[in-house]
Scaffold this active site. Structure first.
Site, mmCIF file in Angstrom:
data_model
loop_
_atom_site.group_PDB
_atom_site.id
_atom_site.type_symbol
_atom_site.label_atom_id
_atom_site.label_comp_id
_atom_site.label_asym_id
_atom_site.label_seq_id
_atom_site.Cartn_x
_atom_site.Cartn_y
_atom_site.Cartn_z
ATOM 1 N N LYS A 7 0.829 -1.204 0.000
ATOM 2 C CA LYS A 7 0.000 0.000 0.000
ATOM 3 C C LYS A 7 0.863 1.253 0.000
ATOM 4 C CE LYS A 7 -3.925 -2.153 2.360
ATOM 5 N NZ LYS A 7 -4.649 -2.352 3.620
ATOM 6 N N GLN A 16 -5.145 -2.084 9.731
ATOM 7 C CA GLN A 16 -4.927 -3.374 9.095
ATOM 8 C C GLN A 16 -5.426 -4.519 9.971
ATOM 9 O OE1 GLN A 16 -3.838 -3.915 5.983
ATOM 10 N NE2 GLN A 16 -4.151 -6.108 6.299
ATOM 11 N N ASP A 62 -11.304 1.748 3.672
ATOM 12 C CA ASP A 62 -11.509 0.306 3.515
ATOM 13 C C ASP A 62 -12.977 -0.014 3.243
ATOM 14 O OD1 ASP A 62 -9.324 -1.384 3.433
ATOM 15 O OD2 ASP A 62 -9.050 -1.417 5.611
#
Length: 302
Positions: A59, A103, A126
């Protein structure tokens, strides 16, 4: 009966994701040319899970590729839930951060749902926050879940017919299975599927999957989908990425999808490889969500 494809046409998620990144990079150039700062994506990484480390590193590299600013906040896996929530609150309040992710997975002593709900919906790139999921279901503008929207975008850009097709989704997680089943059933040019959502309690699972024109395997069990579950000519989208011990690899492991590729590939008309299929699309859609958050495309800036 459809022809059996000896050499199936692979769905190249890596190249499709690269095309999206080129489009995003061009948008960033236009944005900064007007005097605005580039979008800024932050990530919180707790612990040292190998898969998470790799994913977050990719990322960060993707942010550099498209001209974003990026921040990575690392914490040991003994961080308390209260301290992690405080970090989330700080990112929520930071006007220099357009979007951020925490995460997953998180250590067992931390309630992941509580953390997700603490993220401001307009910074939830997300697409996991209940408000974004609810708006998605209602057909309202939202920051869409990255992997499900990536699957839909991948099939659209690859010219795969979805309208009127029977799609069987295996797995009902809130991260992939459930949202992708909703997106594919939407009255949209890129969707309009008839969707069957299967899970661990589904009876006659193999029989149901064999009826599918499109299979989305998101159950998290390596090589779960075998040849006897796939009708010839089906499109197969493999979301699985499980690390399996492999002594022949320098890393000591290899990535396995939820589909037994060697068995299923000869039957499929189109199939995603692992790696190189859905995974790159997830990062591309995360970048796209960040651009939308930065420009107020979904939640207008005050």
């Amino acid at each position: 009966m459809a022809d059996i494809h000896v050499a199936p046409h692979l769905i190249d998620g890596k190249q499709t994701a690269e095309d999206i990144k080129v489009e995003i990079a061009a948008a960033v150039v236009k944005l900064t040319a007007t005097g605005q700062r580039p979008p800024h994506l932050a990530a919180i990484l707790v612990g040292h899970d190998g898969g998470s480390e790799t994913y977050v590193r990719n990322k960060v590299l993707a942010c550099e590729r498209v001209g974003y600013d990026s921040t990575l906040l690392r914490f040991e896996d003994d961080i308390t839930e209260a301290d992690l929530l405080a970090q989330v609150g700080a990112l929520n309040d930071d006007p220099a951060i357009d979007g951020f992710i925490v995460q997953l997975p998180l250590p067992k002593h931390i309630d992941a749902e509580k953390v997700i709900e603490a993220i401001r919906p307009d910074k939830d790139v997300d697409g996991f926050h209940p408000m974004n999921l609810g708006r998605m279901v209602a057909g309202l503008p939202a920051l869409l879940p990255a992997t499900p929207s990536g699957i839909v975008e991948l099939m659209a850009r690859q010219g795969i017919k979805t309208s009127g097709q029977h799609c069987v989704v295996i797995g009902r997680s809130n991260i992939v299975g459930t949202p992708v089943s909703i997106l594919l059933a939407k009255n949209l040019e890129t969707a309009n599927c008839t969707v069957t959502l299967c899970h661990s309690r589904t009876k006659n699972l193999a029989e149901i999957v064999r009826q599918a024109d499109i299979i989305v395997a998101a159950i998290g069990r390596p090589e779960f989908v075998t040849a006897d579950m796939v009708k010839p000519g089906a499109v197969v989208i493999d979301v699985g990425t499980t690390r399996v011990t492999d002594a022949n690899k320098k890393s000591g492991f290899s990535l396995k999808g939820d589909v037994n590729f060697a068995e299923v590939a000869p039957l499929a008309s189109r199939i995603t490889p692992v790696p190189g299929g859905v995974g790159p699309m997830t990062i591309a859609m995360l970048l796209l969500n960040t651009l939308r958050a930065a420009t107020g495309a979904v939640y207008p800036k005050a």
